[in-house]
Design an enzyme around this catalytic site. Structure first.
Site, PDB file in Angstrom:
ATOM      1  N   CYS A 123     -16.175  -4.381  30.394  1.00 25.81           N
ATOM      2  CA  CYS A 123     -17.080  -4.990  31.361  1.00 25.81           C
ATOM      3  C   CYS A 123     -16.424  -4.794  32.727  1.00 25.81           C
ATOM      4  O   CYS A 123     -15.320  -5.259  32.955  1.00 25.81           O
ATOM      5  CB  CYS A 123     -17.261  -6.480  31.070  1.00 25.81           C
ATOM      6  N   ASP A 147      27.337  10.489   8.331  1.00 29.78           N
ATOM      7  CA  ASP A 147      26.613  11.271   7.320  1.00 29.78           C
ATOM      8  C   ASP A 147      27.085  12.718   7.343  1.00 29.78           C
ATOM      9  O   ASP A 147      27.211  13.369   6.305  1.00 29.78           O
ATOM     10  CB  ASP A 147      25.105  11.271   7.631  1.00 29.78           C
ATOM     11  N   CYS A 171     -21.984 -11.666  31.082  1.00 32.39           N
ATOM     12  CA  CYS A 171     -22.553 -11.645  32.430  1.00 32.39           C
ATOM     13  C   CYS A 171     -23.676 -10.635  32.577  1.00 32.39           C
ATOM     14  O   CYS A 171     -24.282 -10.528  33.643  1.00 32.39           O
ATOM     15  CB  CYS A 171     -21.453 -11.361  33.457  1.00 32.39           C
ATOM     16  N   ARG A 179       9.409   1.627 -17.314  1.00 32.16           N
ATOM     17  CA  ARG A 179       9.058   0.473 -18.129  1.00 32.16           C
ATOM     18  C   ARG A 179       8.060   0.845 -19.234  1.00 32.16           C
ATOM     19  O   ARG A 179       8.149   0.360 -20.356  1.00 32.16           O
ATOM     20  CB  ARG A 179       8.469  -0.607 -17.214  1.00 32.16           C
ATOM     21  N   LEU A 217       6.377 -11.374 -16.237  1.00 33.67           N
ATOM     22  CA  LEU A 217       6.624 -12.784 -15.917  1.00 33.67           C
ATOM     23  C   LEU A 217       5.320 -13.530 -15.740  1.00 33.67           C
ATOM     24  O   LEU A 217       4.320 -12.954 -15.288  1.00 33.67           O
ATOM     25  CB  LEU A 217       7.423 -12.886 -14.607  1.00 33.67           C
ATOM     26  N   LYS A 243       4.567 -16.835  -6.767  1.00 31.84           N
ATOM     27  CA  LYS A 243       3.773 -15.894  -5.970  1.00 31.84           C
ATOM     28  C   LYS A 243       3.295 -16.536  -4.678  1.00 31.84           C
ATOM     29  O   LYS A 243       2.770 -17.651  -4.678  1.00 31.84           O
ATOM     30  CB  LYS A 243       2.538 -15.449  -6.771  1.00 31.84           C
ATOM     31  N   LYS A 274      11.192 -11.020  -5.374  1.00 31.25           N
ATOM     32  CA  LYS A 274      10.534 -10.151  -6.348  1.00 31.25           C
ATOM     33  C   LYS A 274      10.113  -8.872  -5.629  1.00 31.25           C
ATOM     34  O   LYS A 274       9.260  -8.910  -4.730  1.00 31.25           O
ATOM     35  CB  LYS A 274       9.312 -10.856  -6.939  1.00 31.25           C
TER      36      LYS A 274
HETATM   37  S1  IVH Z   1      14.187 -10.211 -13.291  1.00 30.21           S
HETATM   38  C1  IVH Z   1      11.317 -10.532 -17.377  1.00 30.21           C
HETATM   39  N1  IVH Z   1      14.219  -9.873 -10.743  1.00 30.21           N
HETATM   40  O1  IVH Z   1       9.032  -8.088 -11.840  1.00 30.21           O
HETATM   41  C2  IVH Z   1      11.685  -9.624 -16.305  1.00 30.21           C
HETATM   42  N2  IVH Z   1      12.458  -8.849 -11.941  1.00 30.21           N
HETATM   43  O2  IVH Z   1       6.892  -9.467 -13.431  1.00 30.21           O
HETATM   44  C3  IVH Z   1      12.405 -10.336 -15.216  1.00 30.21           C
HETATM   45  N3  IVH Z   1      10.910  -7.560 -10.517  1.00 30.21           N
HETATM   46  O3  IVH Z   1       8.965  -5.972 -14.527  1.00 30.21           O
HETATM   47  C4  IVH Z   1      13.306  -9.433 -14.562  1.00 30.21           C
HETATM   48  N4  IVH Z   1      11.931  -7.939  -8.634  1.00 30.21           N
HETATM   49  O4  IVH Z   1      10.336  -5.125 -12.625  1.00 30.21           O
HETATM   50  C5  IVH Z   1      13.577  -9.585 -11.879  1.00 30.21           C
HETATM   51  N5  IVH Z   1      14.416  -9.657  -8.467  1.00 30.21           N
HETATM   52  C6  IVH Z   1      13.777  -9.371  -9.589  1.00 30.21           C
HETATM   53  C7  IVH Z   1      12.620  -8.582  -9.598  1.00 30.21           C
HETATM   54  C8  IVH Z   1      11.978  -8.335 -10.806  1.00 30.21           C
HETATM   55  C9  IVH Z   1      10.908  -7.337  -9.205  1.00 30.21           C
HETATM   56  C10 IVH Z   1       9.885  -7.061 -11.452  1.00 30.21           C
HETATM   57  C11 IVH Z   1      10.430  -6.495 -12.721  1.00 30.21           C
HETATM   58  C12 IVH Z   1       9.539  -7.008 -13.814  1.00 30.21           C
HETATM   59  C13 IVH Z   1       8.468  -7.733 -13.075  1.00 30.21           C
HETATM   60  C14 IVH Z   1       8.105  -8.967 -13.856  1.00 30.21           C
END
Ligand code: IVH
Length: 671
Positions: A432, A34, A416, A137, A84, A319, A116
């Protein structure tokens, strides 16, 4: 240096710094320290100061540029940022595959699976390879322009990698979408700092990351450690990115960090395999995750499947079962541990959390119960992750009825009846003091027989409890008085198992001194301290006569440990226990110095090792005469670095100049 020379030098410096960044963030490799990279950046900044017209927006010096913003402008996304639909088990995964297969027969055959990430989604727009915009977003259609802030995130390239195998994406507009996350460790460190400064604490890494990205002062963002992991690449012409595995390869090659674990899978079974593999392992990821994203791999099919509401049909979020749930505290009882520690434990209305039923949760100590004001009858939030002990996170006093009373620690031991005493060190902990308290005895015997102590095979929890219930044993010495006939009289034992256990016990009549000391279960005396004591005093007789000043003069033995040792040997019951051992012909061998390769060499391990557990590594280090420490100190010879290492140990080793080893190097040293 004239201007033309400066220009060439600037280009070279930028290339080298960018290559360093790419190797570091994308490939996890380091081509220089670094400090060396910093000195290159410094040289670049000086040249740019001399020739300001040679500064380009993608120069590594331009991550924090311009002042505080007045606000964020709104920007419309090129394509909607969708969410999703969630699924929770194999049946739901199957149902999804069937649904999409009906609409597009080829779509249910090849999927791309990724972790995810729990952060915030962000779109980065590159025009002719140069980062031009970063947009949150927002509501999916319109987000906020956070360009100045995302530029400060080191894992976001300011320009796409010129050396790429995918030069087509350097022309025109390439939009990269991904997740901005804060690592768990950085979050913890940030909160520690805030605590020491008396500031309010952040709730979790995701909120902290989201709050940070919306700061109006980019220099504040630069000071907070954020990371970007890409998952999508959009082009005007969709055909340019045919599949998701292609997309990830291109993203990595263009300079983005992508999850290396992402992979192709071909059936619901394989999706479940991937999910199960990560259910435990995800605890060791740098960032939080609550599931997986599964997408149809072929992006033309994915698009043809279309969108239903706010989510694409061609992708799902798998999930994991929630790690927190709300339930009611039915009772609080006091559990007495091996050393007499009195721990309040909450009895809960049984509740499913993370795949198992939770009925009890530790409340740690009286102070913790008071701080969180947890009362019998309260609704509480309970947390359980992986194999950690369930914990009550907080009470929900809003749901409390008026007759619920604050918790009061009992004055006497529930087992005890002896008066509990307050420990000196932590004012919140009670004990104790009666060393023959029945609830302490089985834990003590089990500890004595455990692998790291005397190591008697067959003396696990169930057998110890059965022997105590049958009144055959009361303390660790009684084990050695057991006969095969007595063992056989219990339902648990047949002739063969009785003989086997009896032999296992007899074989351990002259244990190693360090194991014996550890097995006595003296407060604060762990495996390493027991070894240090054995080495210094050589016999149990000498140890039992040791004074506090002699004990605390040993490296690694503090006042607290020294006092605990003296207290142990001054208690008449413990003296009697030692006499009992002696009369039964059980006595530890005097410590003999083995003289070994790693004599006096101190080790610390950080992170997880792949080929052995931390305990195994410690045992192997000790077997060669080495010492195993829990934190890096001046006398630490080696810091062994496993996966997901702890930041504080690394920092301490860095500042002390401690040598480091990876797992392979450790194995070589031990072999
Ligand atoms: S693919 C339709 N891949 O999850 C969007 N999304 O619930 C699908 N997210 O807003 C995108 N990790 O920000 C994708 N490995 C991943 C992800 C991911 C987190 C988030 C994403 C999206 C949300 C959907």
């Amino acid at each position: 240096m004239n201007k033309a020379e400066a220009k060439t030098r600037i280009e070279k410096l930028k290339d080298l710094i960018n290559e360093y960044r790419y190797k570091y963030h994308v490939l996890n490799e380091s081509i220089m320290s670094d400090e060396a990279a910093d000195s290159l950046k410094h040289e670049l900044a000086q040249l740019e100061e001399e020739y300001p017209d040679l500064v380009t927006p993608d120069s590594p010096t331009q991550r924090v540029a311009g002042g505080v913003l007045k606000g964020f402008s709104q920007i419309e996304h090129s394509r909607r940022m969708l969410s999703l639909n969630d699924v929770f088990d194999e049946a739901e995964v199957n149902a999804w595959i069937q649904r999409i297969s009906k609409l597009e027969p080829e779509s249910g055959k090849e999927f791309f699976a990724d972790i995810k990430m729990d952060g915030l989604a962000c779109a980065l727009v590159y025009e002719d390879g140069i980062l031009s915009r970063g947009v949150t977003r927002g509501d999916g259609s319109v987000g906020e322009d956070v360009t100045a802030n995302v530029r400060t995130i080191e894992s976001i390239p300011l320009s796409l990698r010129a050396k790429t195998k995918y030069p087509q994406f350097l022309k025109g507009v390439s939009e990269v979408r991904g997740e901005i996350v804060m690592y768990k460790q950085d979050f913890a460190r940030l909160n520690e700092e805030r605590k020491s400064q008396g500031l309010s604490l952040f709730a979790n890494p995701r909120n902290t990351a989201a709050g940070t990205i919306r700061q109006l002062d980019p220099s504040l963002v630069a000071a907070r450690p954020l990371h970007f992991r890409a998952y999508d690449l959009l082009r005007e012409s969709d055909d340019e990115v045919p599949t998701n595995d292609f997309c990830y390869s291109a993203l990595a090659d263009l300079g983005f960090s992508v999850n290396k674990s992402a992979k192709l899978v071909y059936s619901a079974k394989q999706i479940m395999g991937f999910a199960n593999e990560w259910e435990e392992k995800r605890q060791k990821l740098e960032f939080n995750t609550d599931g997986l994203v599964i997408k149809v791999n072929n992006r033309a099919l994915y698009r043809r499947l279309g969108v239903a509401g706010k989510a694409p049909r061609g992708a799902i979020a798998y999930k994991y079962a929630a790690e927190q749930a709300v339930t009611v505290v039915k009772d609080i009882f006091i559990s007495i541990g091996r050393t007499g520690a009195a721990t309040p434990v909450a009895v809960l209305d049984p509740v499913r959390i993370a795949g198992s039923t939770v009925q009890m949760a530790t409340l740690h100590n009286e102070g913790e119960v008071r701080r969180k004001d947890i009362r019998v009858g309260d609704h509480v939030i309970v947390h359980k992750a992986g194999d950690i002990i369930p914990e009550v996170v907080q009470a929900l006093p809003q749901l409390r009825s008026s007759d619920v009373k604050p918790f009061r620690m009992p004055l006497d031991c529930p087992e005890c009846g002896t008066k509990l005493i307050k420990q000196k060190i932590e004012d919140a902990a009670w004990r104790c003091p009666n060393s023959s308290c029945p609830s302490r005895s089985w834990k003590r015997i089990q500890h004595f027989a455990s692998k790291e102590a005397i190591d008697i095979e067959g003396m696990g929890e169930k057998n110890v409890v059965a022997l105590i219930d049958a009144k055959l044993i009361k303390d660790p010495a009684d084990i050695y008085a057991l006969s095969t006939d007595q063992l056989m009289s219990l339902e648990r034992f047949a002739e063969v198992s009785s003989v086997k256990l009896h032999q296992a016990i007899s074989a351990k009549k002259q244990p190693e001194l360090a194991r014996f000391i550890y097995g006595l279960g003296i407060r604060h005396v762990g495996v390493q301290t027991a070894i240090d004591l054995a080495e210094r005093f050589k016999t149990i007789e000498a140890l039992s006569e040791a004074r506090v000043d002699e004990l605390s003069s040993i490296d690694g033995v503090g006042e607290v440990v020294a006092e605990a040792v003296v207290e142990y040997f001054s208690e008449p019951q413990n003296r009697q226990l030692l006499d009992k051992f002696k009369n039964l012909g059980v006595w530890p061998m005097p410590f003999k110095h083995k003289g070994s390769r790693l004599d006096g060499v101190n080790f610390v391990i950080t992170g997880t090792l792949k080929q052995m557990s931390r305990e195994e590594a410690a045992a192997r280090i000790r077997a060669l005469g080495g010492r195993f420490q829990t934190s890096v100190a001046k006398d630490t010879e080696y810091l062994v670095i496993g996966e997901s290492p702890g930041g504080s140990k690394l920092a301490q080793a860095g500042s002390l100049g401690t040598k480091t080893l990876n797992e392979e190097e450790l194995l070589k040293l031990l072999d």
